[in-house]
Design an enzyme around this catalytic site. Structure first.
Site, PDB file in Angstrom:
ATOM      1  N   GLY A 105     -16.426  13.402 -20.225  1.00  0.00           N
ATOM      2  CA  GLY A 105     -16.508  14.273 -21.394  1.00  0.00           C
ATOM      3  C   GLY A 105     -15.546  13.819 -22.482  1.00  0.00           C
ATOM      4  O   GLY A 105     -15.935  13.638 -23.652  1.00  0.00           O
ATOM      5  N   SER A 149      -9.670  10.772 -13.606  1.00  0.00           N
ATOM      6  CA  SER A 149     -10.505  11.792 -12.974  1.00  0.00           C
ATOM      7  C   SER A 149     -10.346  11.675 -11.474  1.00  0.00           C
ATOM      8  O   SER A 149     -10.482  10.591 -10.922  1.00  0.00           O
ATOM      9  CB  SER A 149     -11.965  11.542 -13.358  1.00  0.00           C
ATOM     10  OG  SER A 149     -12.819  11.939 -12.325  1.00  0.00           O
ATOM     11  N   ASP A 151     -12.351  12.767  -9.350  1.00  0.00           N
ATOM     12  CA  ASP A 151     -13.671  12.663  -8.710  1.00  0.00           C
ATOM     13  C   ASP A 151     -14.135  11.223  -8.490  1.00  0.00           C
ATOM     14  O   ASP A 151     -15.046  10.981  -7.722  1.00  0.00           O
ATOM     15  CB  ASP A 151     -14.742  13.329  -9.582  1.00  0.00           C
ATOM     16  CG  ASP A 151     -14.556  14.829  -9.641  1.00  0.00           C
ATOM     17  OD1 ASP A 151     -13.728  15.338  -8.870  1.00  0.00           O
ATOM     18  OD2 ASP A 151     -15.236  15.475 -10.451  1.00  0.00           O
ATOM     19  N   GLU A 249     -18.456  20.137  -3.370  1.00  0.00           N
ATOM     20  CA  GLU A 249     -18.840  21.408  -4.000  1.00  0.00           C
ATOM     21  C   GLU A 249     -20.220  21.314  -4.656  1.00  0.00           C
ATOM     22  O   GLU A 249     -20.902  22.314  -4.824  1.00  0.00           O
ATOM     23  CB  GLU A 249     -17.792  21.842  -5.028  1.00  0.00           C
ATOM     24  CG  GLU A 249     -17.541  20.803  -6.102  1.00  0.00           C
ATOM     25  CD  GLU A 249     -16.455  21.190  -7.107  1.00  0.00           C
ATOM     26  OE1 GLU A 249     -16.174  22.379  -7.264  1.00  0.00           O
ATOM     27  OE2 GLU A 249     -15.908  20.263  -7.744  1.00  0.00           O
ATOM     28  N   HIS A 283      -7.713  23.478  -6.026  1.00  0.00           N
ATOM     29  CA  HIS A 283      -6.890  22.739  -6.979  1.00  0.00           C
ATOM     30  C   HIS A 283      -5.739  21.950  -6.385  1.00  0.00           C
ATOM     31  O   HIS A 283      -5.143  21.146  -7.093  1.00  0.00           O
ATOM     32  CB  HIS A 283      -6.395  23.679  -8.076  1.00  0.00           C
ATOM     33  CG  HIS A 283      -7.436  23.874  -9.129  1.00  0.00           C
ATOM     34  ND1 HIS A 283      -8.520  24.702  -8.958  1.00  0.00           N
ATOM     35  CD2 HIS A 283      -7.599  23.285 -10.333  1.00  0.00           C
ATOM     36  CE1 HIS A 283      -9.286  24.640 -10.022  1.00  0.00           C
ATOM     37  NE2 HIS A 283      -8.760  23.787 -10.869  1.00  0.00           N
ATOM     38  N   ARG A 286      -5.962  18.342  -7.141  1.00  0.00           N
ATOM     39  CA  ARG A 286      -5.564  17.767  -8.432  1.00  0.00           C
ATOM     40  C   ARG A 286      -4.068  17.528  -8.520  1.00  0.00           C
ATOM     41  O   ARG A 286      -3.612  16.840  -9.421  1.00  0.00           O
ATOM     42  CB  ARG A 286      -5.886  18.741  -9.561  1.00  0.00           C
ATOM     43  CG  ARG A 286      -7.307  18.818  -9.924  1.00  0.00           C
ATOM     44  CD  ARG A 286      -7.452  19.395 -11.327  1.00  0.00           C
ATOM     45  NE  ARG A 286      -8.850  19.587 -11.596  1.00  0.00           N
ATOM     46  CZ  ARG A 286      -9.682  18.585 -11.847  1.00  0.00           C
ATOM     47  NH1 ARG A 286      -9.239  17.347 -11.910  1.00  0.00           N
ATOM     48  NH2 ARG A 286     -10.953  18.811 -12.045  1.00  0.00           N
ATOM     49  N   LEU A 645      10.972   2.729   9.369  1.00  0.00           N
ATOM     50  CA  LEU A 645      10.180   3.874   8.909  1.00  0.00           C
ATOM     51  C   LEU A 645       9.035   3.402   8.015  1.00  0.00           C
ATOM     52  O   LEU A 645       8.027   4.080   7.860  1.00  0.00           O
ATOM     53  CB  LEU A 645      11.057   4.926   8.218  1.00  0.00           C
ATOM     54  CG  LEU A 645      11.578   4.736   6.808  1.00  0.00           C
ATOM     55  CD1 LEU A 645      10.527   5.042   5.762  1.00  0.00           C
ATOM     56  CD2 LEU A 645      12.761   5.657   6.594  1.00  0.00           C
ATOM     57  N   GLN A 646       9.165   2.194   7.477  1.00  0.00           N
ATOM     58  CA  GLN A 646       8.103   1.675   6.615  1.00  0.00           C
ATOM     59  C   GLN A 646       6.789   1.458   7.342  1.00  0.00           C
ATOM     60  O   GLN A 646       5.723   1.546   6.766  1.00  0.00           O
ATOM     61  CB  GLN A 646       8.525   0.344   5.985  1.00  0.00           C
ATOM     62  CG  GLN A 646       9.647   0.489   5.008  1.00  0.00           C
ATOM     63  CD  GLN A 646      10.280  -0.843   4.689  1.00  0.00           C
ATOM     64  OE1 GLN A 646       9.765  -1.604   3.887  1.00  0.00           O
ATOM     65  NE2 GLN A 646      11.393  -1.137   5.326  1.00  0.00           N
TER      66      GLN A 646
HETATM   67  P1  ADP Z   1     -13.576  15.326 -18.575  1.00  0.00           P
HETATM   68  O1  ADP Z   1     -13.036  14.505 -19.684  1.00  0.00           O
HETATM   69  O2  ADP Z   1     -12.624  15.413 -17.432  1.00  0.00           O
HETATM   70  O3  ADP Z   1     -14.966  14.926 -18.202  1.00  0.00           O
HETATM   71  P2  ADP Z   1     -14.677  17.614 -20.008  1.00  0.00           P
HETATM   72  O4  ADP Z   1     -16.073  17.248 -19.757  1.00  0.00           O
HETATM   73  O5  ADP Z   1     -14.305  19.041 -19.897  1.00  0.00           O
HETATM   74  O6  ADP Z   1     -13.644  16.850 -19.063  1.00  0.00           O
HETATM   75  O7  ADP Z   1     -14.305  17.105 -21.458  1.00  0.00           O
HETATM   76  C1  ADP Z   1     -13.023  17.284 -21.987  1.00  0.00           C
HETATM   77  C2  ADP Z   1     -13.113  17.542 -23.470  1.00  0.00           C
HETATM   78  O8  ADP Z   1     -13.718  16.425 -24.131  1.00  0.00           O
HETATM   79  C3  ADP Z   1     -13.990  18.720 -23.850  1.00  0.00           C
HETATM   80  O9  ADP Z   1     -13.315  19.940 -23.767  1.00  0.00           O
HETATM   81  C4  ADP Z   1     -14.339  18.379 -25.273  1.00  0.00           C
HETATM   82  O10 ADP Z   1     -13.289  18.669 -26.150  1.00  0.00           O
HETATM   83  C5  ADP Z   1     -14.499  16.867 -25.236  1.00  0.00           C
HETATM   84  N1  ADP Z   1     -15.918  16.586 -25.033  1.00  0.00           N
HETATM   85  C6  ADP Z   1     -16.613  16.581 -23.880  1.00  0.00           C
HETATM   86  N2  ADP Z   1     -17.905  16.296 -24.084  1.00  0.00           N
HETATM   87  C7  ADP Z   1     -18.042  16.132 -25.408  1.00  0.00           C
HETATM   88  C8  ADP Z   1     -19.145  15.831 -26.276  1.00  0.00           C
HETATM   89  N3  ADP Z   1     -20.378  15.634 -25.796  1.00  0.00           N
HETATM   90  N4  ADP Z   1     -18.894  15.737 -27.594  1.00  0.00           N
HETATM   91  C9  ADP Z   1     -17.662  15.905 -28.069  1.00  0.00           C
HETATM   92  N5  ADP Z   1     -16.601  16.207 -27.320  1.00  0.00           N
HETATM   93  C10 ADP Z   1     -16.774  16.322 -26.013  1.00  0.00           C
END
Ligand code: ADP
Length: 737
Positions: A105, A149, A151, A249, A283, A286, A645-646
């Site tokens: 994202g 990430s 994941d 999940e 969590h 993380r 211990l290593q």
């Molecule tokens: P990650 O980066 O871990 O995948 P998110 O998907 O929640 O996490 O994205 C983090 C942030 O990046 C979002 O809150 C948003 O601000 C920005 N973002 C995500 N997708 C988009 C998109 N399609 N366009 C613009 N900004 C985005």
């Protein structure tokens, strides 16, 4: 040049190590670095979220989980208006480019900002925020993404920052569950993170020897629960004391509906009358201090990001780790491919989604399925035996190799025996049958369940081995261990003319903490040892933070500096003394002088990592005395010898997973050799493009036998990185870690 850095989206352990690396590598070449708090939202909020880094403020954070500049999800950044505001703030702050650490994202957002940049500038010029000529043919906004990430679902990298730590957190938790489950004969159901990606579930299942795994990428047949229950029942009937089901999940039924923990417990109850105990790890996955791997990965990728952004190519990229090398992939490709997998998952095109995850993911899934069976797939065939042995000294992860080799061979109907206590046991005929269920709990056990002892064979013993090979109908040998083990295999090879019985295929599997073997990038055990060192140094740092003190930490590795150098990078040590460099009094004096300057300007703690055989002339105590003398009272000096211990403790996820992969492949190779009537001697290893089998002679020819290490060692290229991250340039004050 001035760059900004954000951490965005879900946080991941190692983000701080990334910030440190980016900031220090940039400062090192005269680039200013602004840390922008709270991800993209902070870029939109502006000014008070912008904070310049200096050498010192980017320090002391390497070992901390989370991210010191915060992260956020920003709805506003998803809009053009939001991104325009972000552009306005970036231009006002004079920022020419950004390093974005985050998931898909965050990187999608970064790409949009890049693509819209000329439009934003025009609009900003029109409103008078910037002079009109600046919007005329604007320089592209520079963007480098780094995969952050837990994941591990990102295209363009084999590992994302944080995934290794999360995996180890899961493995530790499951180990604890397994020990209590075993006492009470329980069935545990563990939910791990991964909405669209089954990496954590799959790899933790492999590393813990789970009995059933459910991941989002796999299309389940509508009757999957019958199969699961059948398998668990068979397991109990075969003597398994507890069952472990790991699911991501995002796992789904064949109709696309999500599988929840309750779904599974309900199935267990109605079909087996068993009370499933649910653990949702949530969590904690993380959190926590990053593992050594994540710290080194962050440091390497951070450095590569700065090199890229300082270079001429304006194409926005993500820098990931591919085949163990930092590599740039255009952001357009990263974003498009990620969207492709997500779309495929959402549309239920599982096969395609699985394929896009890559070969090693598919192999791991097959492996988990082969290993989690309740009994061998095929009945024993009359094909003699394969013998397993572990040579000393022992290394964490040996049991993962043995367990997997045994089960893969037994699945194919191949009988397997183990020689206890290495080659000595093989000579004395100390051979044991190992059954399928005997190895059930071996994944998480340190050391070697067969016993690993250093042993130099006499000529009589070699003759006895030849005799036992015939007496026990041994048709192939898997020898797991370090350089001593490889050497003894060489002696068996040399004795073939005298003892024709020794003409059986043999494969050496690298398992030693020092990472000093040929034909492999990693030896099994080194990752655990490295984490043991890093954990110990972290603790030393806590105790020492009140005093003005330098700790000299002596680590193992004989004449190979792998552990010393990587531990130096992972702990932020000011100095690493390596056998490959030797120790020079001149350098020691110069570096102590640097430390002294640091303490003069407020430094409280220094770490020096020294490999145990760094110099034939100067030992650790001598080094301590030199540093003590040259400190001239600015700080005091203590030595800490980490010693055995290593090599202790439970193996890390990496050592278990890679051990399992090597064990499986080694067993397959020996079985193939047996059926083809070959008597080859090979060495197996983890190479850049996967598992590699190298003829013994070729592998050993790459060794510097005098020093007991390969002649070419790729990790030595990280030397400059260690220096860059821990030694400030002239004029910069030295600060902690
Ligand atoms: P990650 O980066 O871990 O995948 P998110 O998907 O929640 O996490 O994205 C983090 C942030 O990046 C979002 O809150 C948003 O601000 C920005 N973002 C995500 N997708 C988009 C998109 N399609 N366009 C613009 N900004 C985005």
């Amino acid at each position: 040049m001035r760059i900004g850095i954000i951490t965005s989206g879900g946080d991941a352990p190692g983000m701080n190590a990334t910030i440190r690396a980016v900031a220090r590598c940039a400062l090192d070449i005269g680039i200013e670095v602004i840390g922008i708090h709270e991800g993209w939202q902070g870029v939109i909020d502006g000014e008070n979220k912008f904070e310049p880094f200096n050498w010192r403020s980017a320090g002391g954070i390497l070992q901390r989980g989370g991210t010191i500049i915060g992260t956020a999800r920003s709805e506003a950044f998803r809009t053009v208006a939001g991104r325009r505001q972000a552009a306005r703030n970036l231009v006002r702050a004079g920022i020419d480019g950004m390093v974005v650490v985050g998931g898909d994202g965050s990187l999608t957002g970064a790409l949009l900002l890049y693509q819209e940049w000329p439009d934003h500038l025009k609009a900003l010029a029109a409103e008078g925020t910037i002079p009109a000529e600046k919007a005329h043919e604007p320089a592209p906004f520079r963007i480098v993404g780094l995969p952050g990430s837990i994941d591990n679902d990102q295209y363009g990298t084999d590992m994302s920052i944080g995934a290794d730590t999360a995996l180890n957190t899961i493995v530790e938790a499951v180990d604890k569950l397994s020990s209590t489950a075993d006492s009470h004969q329980r069935t545990f159901v563990v939910e791990v993170m991964g909405r669209r990606c089954g990496y954590l579930a799959l790899m933790s299942a492999l590393a813990t020897g789970a009995d059933w795994v459910l991941i989002p990428e796999e299309e389940l047949d509508p009757r999957w629960h019958y199969r699961m229950v059948e398998a668990l029942k068979r397991g109990r009937a075969a003597g398994r004391r507890h069952d472990l089901i790991i699911f991501a999940e995002g796992a789904r039924h064949s109709d696309g509906l999500p599988i929840r923990a309750e779904t599974i417990t309900e199935i267990l109850k109605t079909r087996m009358g068993v009370e499933g105990r649910v653990t949702v790890l949530g969590h904690v996955q993380r959190g926590g201090s990053p593992t050594a791997f994540d710290r080194v990965l962050s440091s390497r990728l951070g450095e590569a990001a700065v090199n890229y952004i300082a270079g001429p190519d304006p194409t926005p990229v993500m820098i990931g780790l591919i085949n163990n090398q930092p590599q740039a992939t255009p952001l357009t490709e990263v974003v498009a491919k990620s969207q492709e997998v997500n779309a495929q998952m959402d549309q239920g095109q599982f096969e395609e989604a699985l394929r896009l995850r890559g070969r090693s993911f598919l192999d791991a899934l097959d492996l988990v399925k082969a290993l989690s069976r309740a009994e061998p797939k095929e009945a024993l065939k009359d094909r003699g035996r394969i013998c397993l042995l572990t040579g000393g000294p022992d290394a964490p992860g040996m049991n993962a190799i043995l367990r997997t080799a045994l089960r893969i061979a037994r699945n194919a109907g191949q009988d397997v025996i183990g020689a206890r206590y290495g080659f000595g046991g093989l000579a004395q005929g100390d051979l044991v049958e190992i059954g399928w269920m005997d190895v059930q709990n071996w994944m998480g056990l340190g050391g070697s369940e067969l016993g690993a002892v250093r042993h130099e064979l006499t000529t009589d013993e070699i003759a006895e081995i030849a005799h036992n090979i015939q007496a026990w109908d041994i048709r192939g040998l898997i020898a797991v261990g370090g350089l001593e083990t490889y050497r003894e295999v060489g002696r068996l090879l040399d004795a073939r003319a005298l003892h024709p019985a020794l003409r059986i295929p043999i494969i050496c599997v690298p398992a030693t903490i020092g990472n000093n073997l040929p034909a492999t990038d990693f030896t099994i055990g080194a990752d655990t040892a490295l984490n043991n060192i890093v954990n110990a140094v972290d603790k030393i740092k806590y105790t020492a933070s009140a005093a003005r003190r330098v700790y000299i930490v002596e680590v193992m590795g004989r004449r190979c500096g792998y552990l010393a150098l990587t531990a130096g990078i992972a702990t932020g040590a000011e100095m690493e003394l390596l056998p490959e460099d030797g120790i020079s009094l001149h350098d020691l004096q110069r570096d102590t002088e640097m430390l002294r300057r640091g303490f003069d300007s407020g430094k409280k703690l220094g770490i020096v990592i020294i490999a145990e055989e760094s110099s034939p002339y100067y030992d650790t105590d001598f080094v301590r005395r030199v540093i003590d003398a040259e400190a001239k009272g600015a700080f005091d000096v203590r030595v800490c010898i980490l010693g055995h211990l290593q090599r202790g403790g439970v193996p890390t996820a990496f050592d278990r997973i890679q051990g399992a992969r090597l064990g499986a492949r080694a067993a397959q190779q020996i079985m193939d050799d047996i059926s083809a009537g070959r008597d080859e001697v090979n060495v197996i290893g983890l190479a850049q493009r996967g598992i590699k089998i190298t003829p013994y002679a070729e592998a050993m020819a790459a060794m510097d036998m005098e020093n007991g290490r390969p002649r070419q060692q790729a990790f030595l290229r990280w030397r400059h990185l260690a220096d860059k991250l821990a030694k400030p340039g002239p004029g910069e004050a030295c600060s902690n870690a």
